[in-house]
Enzyme design. Structure first.
Site, PDB file in Angstrom:
ATOM      1  N   ASP A  57     -19.200 -41.288   8.797  1.00  0.00           N
ATOM      2  CA  ASP A  57     -19.595 -42.619   8.574  1.00  0.00           C
ATOM      3  C   ASP A  57     -21.076 -42.602   7.878  1.00  0.00           C
ATOM      4  O   ASP A  57     -21.993 -42.311   8.733  1.00  0.00           O
ATOM      5  CB  ASP A  57     -19.439 -43.631   9.629  1.00  0.00           C
ATOM      6  N   THR A  90     -20.538 -47.356   2.715  1.00  0.00           N
ATOM      7  CA  THR A  90     -21.992 -46.834   2.876  1.00  0.00           C
ATOM      8  C   THR A  90     -22.362 -45.434   1.755  1.00  0.00           C
ATOM      9  O   THR A  90     -23.338 -45.284   1.362  1.00  0.00           O
ATOM     10  CB  THR A  90     -22.483 -46.792   4.342  1.00  0.00           C
ATOM     11  N   ASP A 380     -15.238 -50.470  10.101  1.00  0.00           N
ATOM     12  CA  ASP A 380     -15.099 -50.388   8.381  1.00  0.00           C
ATOM     13  C   ASP A 380     -13.992 -51.059   7.979  1.00  0.00           C
ATOM     14  O   ASP A 380     -14.206 -51.728   7.026  1.00  0.00           O
ATOM     15  CB  ASP A 380     -15.281 -48.874   7.991  1.00  0.00           C
TER      16      ASP A 380
HETATM   17  P1  ADP Z   1     -17.724 -44.670   2.175  1.00  0.00           P
HETATM   18  O1  ADP Z   1     -18.591 -44.563   3.394  1.00  0.00           O
HETATM   19  O2  ADP Z   1     -18.306 -44.877   0.841  1.00  0.00           O
HETATM   20  O3  ADP Z   1     -16.642 -45.746   2.575  1.00  0.00           O
HETATM   21  P2  ADP Z   1     -15.865 -42.967   2.778  1.00  0.00           P
HETATM   22  O4  ADP Z   1     -15.727 -41.519   3.402  1.00  0.00           O
HETATM   23  O5  ADP Z   1     -14.934 -44.104   3.376  1.00  0.00           O
HETATM   24  O6  ADP Z   1     -16.933 -43.360   2.363  1.00  0.00           O
HETATM   25  O7  ADP Z   1     -14.587 -42.718   1.368  1.00  0.00           O
HETATM   26  C1  ADP Z   1     -14.513 -43.571   0.606  1.00  0.00           C
HETATM   27  C2  ADP Z   1     -13.788 -42.924  -0.902  1.00  0.00           C
HETATM   28  O8  ADP Z   1     -12.724 -42.283  -0.449  1.00  0.00           O
HETATM   29  C3  ADP Z   1     -13.622 -44.176  -1.797  1.00  0.00           C
HETATM   30  O9  ADP Z   1     -14.053 -43.848  -3.000  1.00  0.00           O
HETATM   31  C4  ADP Z   1     -12.022 -44.381  -1.976  1.00  0.00           C
HETATM   32  O10 ADP Z   1     -11.485 -45.044  -2.979  1.00  0.00           O
HETATM   33  C5  ADP Z   1     -11.574 -42.959  -1.387  1.00  0.00           C
HETATM   34  N1  ADP Z   1     -10.145 -42.717  -0.950  1.00  0.00           N
HETATM   35  C6  ADP Z   1      -9.750 -43.290  -0.001  1.00  0.00           C
HETATM   36  N2  ADP Z   1      -8.452 -42.810   0.335  1.00  0.00           N
HETATM   37  C7  ADP Z   1      -8.217 -41.941  -0.933  1.00  0.00           C
HETATM   38  C8  ADP Z   1      -7.071 -41.229  -0.915  1.00  0.00           C
HETATM   39  N3  ADP Z   1      -5.998 -41.250  -0.177  1.00  0.00           N
HETATM   40  N4  ADP Z   1      -7.147 -40.420  -2.021  1.00  0.00           N
HETATM   41  C9  ADP Z   1      -8.330 -40.427  -2.615  1.00  0.00           C
HETATM   42  N5  ADP Z   1      -9.514 -41.021  -2.548  1.00  0.00           N
HETATM   43  C10 ADP Z   1      -9.494 -41.776  -1.712  1.00  0.00           C
HETATM   44 MG    MG Z   2     -15.298 -45.933   3.994  1.00  0.00          MG
END
Ligand code: ADP
Ligand code: MG
Length: 540
Positions: A57, A90, A380
């Site tokens: 996170d 984030t 989240d």
């Molecule tokens: P953040 O802290 O920005 O939320 P995350 O590690 O949660 O970071 O990643 C969020 C990103 O992952 C977003 O761009 C979201 O669209 C992408 N994402 C979520 N699920 C999938 C998936 N199944 N395939 C590809 N990208 C994904």
């Molecule tokens: Mg996220």
């Protein structure tokens, strides 16, 4: 130039100041970059006391890290803003901010003045914000909310359980939601270390971190009639030290009998009211405990004021401050009040309340680290669901939105002249870093993925995003195969990868703002130490 500052303090000016700030901000973005998306890695943070946090996170990593550089701290603020406003996204916000600065550095190297970049970035953001709204789609139903929650949990340690957890979160919100507001704060996330996350459950009602006061009291009461009292159920000790001189041993006996009588009348009152559960904010005398236990009443003492108020709201009880007022009318109700073993501790769960305004999600995980990470992922996802309910609009994830914006900005840049055009193109490039990082973190050739993604979007397939598991999603792949001859992409609509609109609007706004703020600085001066503060600013 004559030195105007006392004691010749550390000072960096002009380009060097800018470069120092950009380097620090980029370093921060680089730290969280590898955690983005479904295939993001985790970070292990060990604090000075040896406590371990394992997380992917973004905001947690940045909050736990010891960061000294002021520009780096500004980037941490971006993550915090994102967390406070929407609760998720984030890492995305920080990566975009870092990338905007990286791109700006390239432009500065080409001789473009920061003020031109700042103006162009603001223009690009305005364009992108408008485009985000027109690109977004309405959220149609509950299933979409579920998909938004699972998207948020993809790539977290608890991914295997995301379907179950998403259902719990949405059910919990249904309980606390009214027509006017979401009341997200009425959802409590409690952790239990032990069995598997699959066994996480929703407890409609309130968990009280208390045991029944007497072991012979019943541990479970069905159709409970609940009395809430905020006065002690004991013989009051006097405020002043008083001595009573007894001239006869009989008087002592009478004195004790009087006390006993008093406690008996209190408990008789309670028993006659029909209460089967007594929850007291203060103490309960041993003798009163005994009488209550004999009457099969479950009693708790020294319950927190905040819990008493929560109980009052959800069970329809009225807190009783004088036992003279004790009537059946002030009793609350709940279908079950039960002492249960939660983790290692005995707690009392009040469930089936008439006004289920409060609800607890009991998250179970095998280790404390898992439990904490599970809580973060759920927080989240909860932020995303609430944002989605408020926004009523959503955007495709997996980099589809960012590439759409980047391509639109490229077109927009063509309408601009000279340096402005270059800076808007740089903004577009910064947005491309999101799909690029998603592919990179999945161990794919990011160039190939990006080429396929751009080609698809240029051909009107605007719901396609990065496939981080090219061996799966075959259905989507088949459709795209005809297009780009690869299974590097997936269809976000088919796979249900959605994010609420405000995640992206807030991320863009705060990333752009911090980039502009850092670009505006041309002098870093070590200020006077403030009294009682530890000035930890160092220049490198
Ligand atoms: P953040 O802290 O920005 O939320 P995350 O590690 O949660 O970071 O990643 C969020 C990103 O992952 C977003 O761009 C979201 O669209 C992408 N994402 C979520 N699920 C999938 C998936 N199944 N395939 C590809 N990208 C994904
Ligand atoms: Mg996220």
């Amino acid at each position: 130039m004559p030195e105007i500052l006392a004691n010749n303090p550390e000072r960096i000016q002009g380009r060097d100041a800018l470069r120092s700030n950009i380097a620090a901000a980029r370093a921060i973005a680089l730290t969280v970059k590898s955690t983005l998306g479904p295939k993001g890695m985790d970070k292990m943070i060990v604090d000075q006391a040896g406590n371990i946090t394992i997380t992917n996170d973004g905001v947690t990593i940045l909050k736990e890290m010891q960061i000294e550089h002021p520009a780096a701290k500004m980037l941490v603020e971006v993550a915090k803003t994102q967390e406070n406003k929407v609760g998720d996204g984030t890492t995305t916000a920080v990566i975009i901010a870092g990338e905007l600065l990286s791109q700006a550095e390239g432009l500065i190297d080409q001789g473009i003045h920061p003020s031109i970049i700042i103006r162009a970035y603001a223009q690009a953001e305005e364009f992108a914000q408008r485009r985000l709204i027109s690109f977004s789609k309405p959220i149609e139903n509950r299933n979409t909310l579920h998909q938004i929650a699972t998207t948020a949990m993809t790539g977290k340690g608890i991914e295997r359980y995301k379907e179950h957890l998403a259902s719990l979160l949405i059910d919990a919100l249904d309980h606390v939601r009214t027509q006017e507001s979401l009341n997200q704060e009425n959802i409590k996330l409690e952790l239990e270390v032990g069995p598997t996350t699959e066994k996480s459950e929703l407890i409609v009602g309130i968990i009280l971190d208390k045991e029944r006061v007497h072991p012979s009291m019943p541990s479970k009461i069905e159709n409970a009639k609940i009395l809430l009292v905020d006065i002690p159920l004991e013989v009051r000790s006097t405020d002043i030290d008083a001595k009573i001189q007894l001239s006869d041993p009989k008087q002592l006996q009478q004195f004790l009998e009087h006390e006993e009588q008093h406690l008996k009348s209190i408990t008789t009152n309670i028993i006659q009211s029909g209460a089967t559960v007594v929850i007291c904010q203060r103490g309960i005398d041993d003798l009163a405990q005994y009488y209550l236990a004999k009457a099969n009443i479950l009693a708790l003492r020294r319950v927190k004021k905040s819990d008493m108020e929560l109980l009052e709201k959800s069970t329809n009880a009225k807190i009783c401050s004088s036992l003279k007022d004790l009537t059946t009318a002030i009793l609350g109700s709940a279908s079950t009040v039960e002492e249960r073993l939660i983790g290692e501790t005995k707690m009392v769960v009040v469930s089936g309340c008439p006004n289920a305004k409060a609800i607890t999600i009991l998250l179970r995980a095998p280790t404390p680290q898992n439990a904490q990470e599970c809580k973060r992922a759920c927080t989240d996802a909860l932020g995303d669901i609430c944002a989605a309910i408020n926004d009523k609009r959503m955007l495709p994830g997996a980099g589809a939105t960012e590439i759409h914006l980047a391509l639109a900005l490229e077109e927009f840049a063509k309408t601009q002249s000279g340096r402005n055009q270059l800076a808007i193109q740089a903004y577009a490039k910064a947005l491309e870093s999101i799909p690029h990082t998603l592919a990179q973190n999945a161990g794919l050739d990011a160039m190939d993925s990006m080429t396929a993604l751009k080609a698809a979007h240029q051909n009107g397939l605007s719901t396609l995003g990065i496939n981080t598991q090219p061996s799966t999603y075959t259905q989507a792949a088949n459709q795209i195969n005809q297009m780009s001859n690869s299974n590097l992409l997936l269809n976000t609509e088919q796979e249900g990868i959605f994010e609420p609109l405000s995640i992206k609007t807030v991320a863009l706004a705060s990333a752009t703002q911090v980039a502009e703020m850092i670009l505006r600085i041309d002098d870093i001066i070590l200020g006077k130490p403030k009294e009682n503060t530890n000035n930890s600013f160092k220049l490198d």
